[in-house]
Design an enzyme around this catalytic site. Structure first.
Site, mmCIF file in Angstrom:
data_model
loop_
_atom_site.group_PDB
_atom_site.id
_atom_site.type_symbol
_atom_site.label_atom_id
_atom_site.label_comp_id
_atom_site.label_asym_id
_atom_site.label_seq_id
_atom_site.Cartn_x
_atom_site.Cartn_y
_atom_site.Cartn_z
ATOM 1 C CG LEU A 153 -5.323 -6.834 7.969
ATOM 2 C CD1 LEU A 153 -3.904 -7.130 7.524
ATOM 3 C CD2 LEU A 153 -5.623 -5.345 7.886
ATOM 4 C CG ASP A 157 -12.339 11.977 4.514
ATOM 5 O OD1 ASP A 157 -13.394 12.276 3.922
ATOM 6 O OD2 ASP A 157 -11.409 11.378 3.962
ATOM 7 N N GLY A 184 0.822 -1.208 0.000
ATOM 8 C CA GLY A 184 0.000 0.000 0.000
ATOM 9 C C GLY A 184 0.851 1.251 0.000
ATOM 10 C CD GLN A 185 -1.495 5.777 -2.546
ATOM 11 O OE1 GLN A 185 -0.963 6.783 -3.025
ATOM 12 N NE2 GLN A 185 -2.797 5.702 -2.365
ATOM 13 C CB ALA A 226 -7.253 -0.393 5.021
ATOM 14 C CE1 TYR A 227 -13.082 -5.514 0.388
ATOM 15 C CE2 TYR A 227 -13.577 -3.180 0.162
ATOM 16 C CZ TYR A 227 -13.776 -4.492 -0.228
ATOM 17 O OH TYR A 227 -14.660 -4.793 -1.239
ATOM 18 C CB THR A 228 -8.439 1.005 0.117
ATOM 19 O OG1 THR A 228 -7.719 0.214 -0.832
ATOM 20 C CG2 THR A 228 -7.643 1.113 1.411
ATOM 21 C CE LYS A 230 -9.880 2.793 7.644
ATOM 22 N NZ LYS A 230 -8.597 2.044 7.726
ATOM 23 C CE1 TYR A 271 -11.849 2.267 3.331
ATOM 24 C CE2 TYR A 271 -12.622 4.540 3.260
ATOM 25 C CZ TYR A 271 -11.607 3.618 3.452
ATOM 26 O OH TYR A 271 -10.346 4.065 3.782
#
Length: 282
Positions: free
Chosen positions: A32, A97, A10-11, A55-57, A124, A120
């Site tokens: 995960l 956010d 991931g980033q 994460a699941y994004t 979170k 999503y």
């Protein structure tokens, strides 16, 4: 200090690996979708600090896979946090956010009521609640509009489209703070170091400034990349997506500055860094 990172490709995870000597676990080492395996990975590694950057994004796909998203984004972070609480080590978790409803125009504060508008965001929020319930030393770092030279993100999508298009319609009524992944990684590492030294944690906001729309972000990308692409701003209603997006993604970052001395990044400078990285990789 031994830092265990959940996430490898991931980033933010990639930036953490570039900035520090961390033990980064990929899906083959800690899936995960299996909270028990995540907990066992921490017990086996015996780190000083754990950072969850995985994460699941897939925001739209989560509308059909909310159960899976909730395991990955909710149950697994909770399992990680409980083990960290048992071991007496800090746990840092990246959130979003999207836990807010996106109303109004004022930047969201950490104490504002949450009301996610899509699957999503709900997944979170479940993670945030599980991390807090674990009762250990923790940081929940909410951020927004992440971009980098790695993976899939808005900057790379715009650059790809500019190869074949000279005009684009981009949503102009969603406002937020684009956030460079390298700045998020640096913030996490600084917070981890301070928590290791005894600093208390909590929930914090960290996003780029100044606030901008997706259309404004796109224009800056094309300007800095010297791409001759015309951007027309459109309302979200003209670009429907399976998952509702918040119109107001602004985050108030005063608390992280006050408690940790961490200043939110200028995203335009971060964009320049990312574009240089992408040029060097070509």
């Amino acid at each position: 200090m031994t830092i265990l990172v959940f996430g490898q490709t991931g980033q933010v995870a990639q930036e953490l690996q570039e900035q520090a000597d961390v033990l980064a676990l990929g899906r083959d080492q800690a899936d995960l979708s299996d909270p028990g395996l995540c907990a066992e990975a921490i017990r086996r590694a015996k780190p000083d600090v754990v950072i969850n950057a995985a994460a699941y994004t897939a925001v739209d796909r989560a509308e059909q896979e909310e159960a899976l998203a909730t395991v990955v984004n909710g149950e697994s972070p909770g399992a990680m946090a409980r083990v960290c609480a048992d071991l007496g080590i800090p746990f840092l978790h990246v959130s979003t956010d999207y836990v807010f409803d996106g109303s109004g125009s004022e930047p969201w504060r950490e104490s504002d009521p949450v009301a996610p508008q899509n699957a999503y965001g709900r997944s979170k929020l479940a993670g945030e609640e599980a991390v807090r319930a674990a009762g250990g030393a923790h940081v929940i770092l909410r951020t927004s509009w992440v971009f980098s030279a790695h993976g899939a993100n808005f900057v790379k999508t715009m650059l790809r489209l500019s190869e074949t298009r000279d005009a684009l319609n981009v949503v102009d009524d969603q406002i937020g703070g684009p956030t460079p992944a390298d700045a998020i990684a640096a913030a996490l590492l600084e917070m981890a170091a301070q928590m290791q030294a005894g600093k208390a944690g909590g929930t914090y906001h960290f996003s780029g400034h100044p606030a901008v729309s997706w259309a404004g972000f796109a224009r800056e990308i094309f300007s800095q990349a010297r791409r001759d692409v015309s951007v027309t701003g459109i309302p979200s209603s003209e670009y429907p997506t399976p998952a509702a997006r918040p119109l107001n993604s602004r985050l108030d970052c005063a608390k992280i500055r006050s408690d940790f001395g961490i200043t939110p990044p200028d995203w335009t400078a971060g964009l320049a860094r990312v574009l240089r990285q992408l040029e060097c990789s070509e």
